[in-house]
Design an enzyme around this catalytic site. Structure first.
Site: not given
Ligand code: DGJ
Length: 712
Positions: A450, A516
């Site tokens: 991430d 997301d």
């Molecule tokens: C952002 C990501 O896009 C989410 O899927 C998740 O992993 C969160 N971060 C976790 O902090």
């Protein structure tokens, strides 16, 4: 085998995969592309020479005596008055360049143009490759052949557009709305899309396309560029009053970021350029190109369960083992533990940087969960955010000098986090060792990598130098290093959802987290345009809970699963809250996807251009045309009910296809199923593509899934 070309009077014709690129080598200091697009066959050298002559600009009143030329690197010294391909200086001097061809090596589909500006102390190598799928790849290497430093401000790959290219398509967006399309006419002037976020960003354009007015997926000549780079960048479409139009793409260099000492070389990222009669053809070339890579993920994509929306930061062995049991029961093959497992990480204010398992939440370490997951026959995946640091972390306390900053003050924070200076060798090695230890100590097959903030003032210290470029280079080296140490490891590129989706990161990762938002209505748009570059097998798509967390919308499983079905399927849902009947429904969708995933990973993605924007028709047609999986989604209410006929493009026109509805999830459609409407009819590919069939009587936010199987 490359052959040296006599460049004094040559015309070069590069051909492959239905694409021709013709270069007029004689007319300027550097070659000019006079055609990029449809294959021109095999004209004789004389005919090619005349093609080049016919494309040369003419002298006009009020103009230059030697009209400007749009060459591979447009320069003022060639009379070019619009955006230059190269900009730089030597401490404020030597601003103008005269790179001229010194030699060309070429074969039937690729060329390397060698160029030099002896007085200016510069040398360049311009590489052009037409791949078997008809994609044009290009990059430029610039070497400082002078004695003193050369500050590089800008170096772009520049490609010409056909005159009819009049309408621009690019993508923009934000968190939960990545890659939303926008269009505008290509008028005289420049349309510039920049990313200054240190990562591409949710707002960045994945590709910049220009085509004939109204071009769509099915038809309309369109050309586009995409940049294989995960940092700051600039892409532009430009039209001049002298009748040239162009696409250009390159890294956006911050002031002083690249200073070449004598003998040093800067290499642009690859520019991946494609064209098509319609976006389906254009993106199909890019998909084919990716799929031809030796390291393209080929084994069946494992159905993934990600724990984020199921438990968020509430990590508890018992809860997670129960979730893993349910995951295995519905057919999940990869279980990914998301954010929250490491030192001090109880929420998003602390812990980033300390990649050690938290002993309070995980008193026995991750071992028991990993063993449980492996015992259920699933792979284990782990979330990391290696480039980030919370000031509230041991790492930040011990090494404040490892945080990127350009002044004494730290940059404005985002999600309470700062960024590690990956280009600092000590920081890089520390991070590599921590990640390597995690991967060595645990049976981890997958990292969700991430990156949750845009970069600001990303310097190597107060009053120091910009570090975005070096940071991206260091990131790539880190990924390469870990992949070499742990063969078979797969990595997902995630960045606040889909803020790091680009062809550079995809060289080293195995899928992207598209967004997301798991809201299928939002996802339709996001996946359609991310899919212009990213093929389905690399596009993370998860079915989700009936009430979508990001939007609060209530959705059926049929819609949520149906939209996820045309990507790399996963689940983001607390399955422990479901009863057996609910789990069975999910299991049937998972089984359906697993039956079709080989076809989805090799087939052609198609979208219908329908006048009625409330209906979405998309699908994947098998590479051999023998079958297709198609979704028809009623996004909103139509002007008529039932809706009009819908066309299904991309099928083999001469073959007959039996159309059946697939609905493993009967419970999703209460009462009489509208989806039984035309199930069982057999129609030719031409009929389906041209005449179409009446759309099922779907209510808003219902989805019909069709399977088309060739009977001839
Ligand atoms: C952002 C990501 O896009 C989410 O899927 C998740 O992993 C969160 N971060 C976790 O902090």
């Amino acid at each position: 085998m490359m052959t040296p070309i006599d460049h004094e009077d040559a015309v070069l014709h590069l051909r492959a995969g239905g694409t021709s690129v013709v270069l007029d080598v004689a007319a300027g200091r550097l070659p000019a592309i006079v055609h990029w697009g449809q294959d021109l066959g095999d004209p004789s050298p004389a005919l090619l020479a005349d093609l080049a002559v016919a494309a040369r600009p003419q002298r006009i009143s009020g103009g230059l005596d030697r009209p400007g030329r749009l060459t591979l690197v447009p320069q003022e010294s060639d009379g070019w008055l619009a955006t230059p391909g190269l900009a730089g200086h030597r401490a404020g001097r030597g601003f103008t360049t005269a790179l001229s061809t010194t030699g060309i090596d070429a074969d039937a589909s690729s060329a390397t143009v060698h160029a030099a500006d002896e007085r200016g102390g510069l040398a360049a190598e311009i590489r052009l490759e037409v791949t078997a799928s008809g994609v044009l790849r290009s990059r430029i290497r610039l070497t400082n052949a002078g004695d003193d430093d050369y500050t590089l401000d800008d170096l772009h790959v520049t490609l010409p557009l056909p005159d009819d290219a009049d309408e621009i398509l690019d993508t923009t967006g934000h968190h939960l709305r990545e890659r939303a399309p926008q269009r505008r006419p290509l008028t005289i002037g420049s349309h510039v899309r920049e990313s200054r976020r240190g990562r591409p960003g949710a707002d960045s354009t994945l590709l910049l396309a220009v085509g004939t007015p109204g071009f769509g997926f099915e038809r309309g000549l369109v050309h586009a560029v995409s940049l294989a780079w995960s940092g700051n960048h600039r892409m532009l479409a430009e039209r001049t009053v002298t009748g040239e139009s162009l696409l250009a793409a390159g890294e956006l260099l911050l002031p002083g970021e690249v200073v070449l000492a004598s003998g040093e070389t800067y290499e642009t990222p690859w520019v991946v350029a494609s064209w098509g009669d319609g976006l389906t053809m254009l993106s199909g070339r890019i998909h084919d190109d990716l799929r031809a890579r030796p390291h393209h993920p080929r084994r069946p994509r494992p159905v993934t369960l990600n724990t984020w929306e199921a438990v968020y930061f509430d990590h508890d062995l018992e809860r997670l083992t129960a979730l893993a049991d349910r995951a295995a029961a519905v057919g999940v093959e990869r279980f990914v533990l998301d954010d929250g497992w490491f030192l001090g990480r109880r929420d998003d204010t602390a812990g980033l940087g300390d990649w050690l398992v938290d002993p309070i939440v995980w008193p026995r370490g991750l071992g028991p969960l990993v063993d449980h997951v492996r015992g259920l026959g699933m792979e284990f995946g782990l979330w990391v955010e290696p480039e980030m640091v919370n000031p509230d972390s041991d790492l930040a306390r011990e090494h404040p000098e490892w945080l990127l900053r350009g002044r004494d003050d730290l940059p404005v924070s985002a999600r309470q986090q700062q960024v590690l200076d990956l280009a600092n060798p000590d920081a890089w090695t520390h991070l590599r060792d921590r990640l390597d230890a995690l991967l060595t100590d645990h049976d981890i097959a997958y990292l969700k990598w991430d990156h949750n903030r845009d970069l600001l003032e990303a310097g190597d210290g107060p009053g120091g130098r910009a570090r975005v470029h070096d940071g991206v280079v260091a990131l790539y080296a880190l990924l390469d290093d870990l992949l070499a140490r742990h063969p078979g490891l797969e990595i997902e590129s995630c960045a606040s959802g889909g803020a790091r989706v680009d062809l550079g990161i995809l060289e080293r990762t195995h899928r992207v987290w598209t967004s997301d938002t798991l809201d299928p209505v939002e996802r339709l748009q996001i996946q359609r345009h991310t899919g212009l570059v990213v093929p389905p097998e690399l596009l993370g798509a998860h079915l989700t809970s009936p009430v979508v967390h990001s939007t609060g919308r209530t959705v059926s499983l049929e819609l949520s699963a149906g939209v996820a079905l045309l990507g790399h399927l996963g689940i983001e849902w607390d399955l422990t809250a479901l009863d057996d009947a609910g789990l069975e429904r999910i299991a049937s969708w998972v089984a359906l996807w697993r039956r079709h995933r080989a076809m989805l990973a090799t087939g052609r993605v198609v979208h219908a251009d329908l006048a009625d924007a409330s209906v979405d028709v998309r699908g994947v047609v098998a590479a051999d045309g023998a079958e297709a999986l198609v979704t028809i989604t009623q996004v909103a209410s139509s002007r008529s009910h039932p809706g009009a006929r819908v066309r299904i493009p991309g099928l083999d026109a001469d073959r007959a296809y039996r159309v059946t509805t697939l609905s493993p999830d009967d419970a999703a459609t209460p009462g009489q199923s509208p989806l039984q409407w035309a199930s069982g009819v057999t129609l030719t590919g031409a009929t389906l593509g041209v005449v179409g069939l009446r759309a099922p009587a779907l209510l808003p936010q219902q989805l019909a899934l069709l399977h088309l199987e060739a009977t001839t």
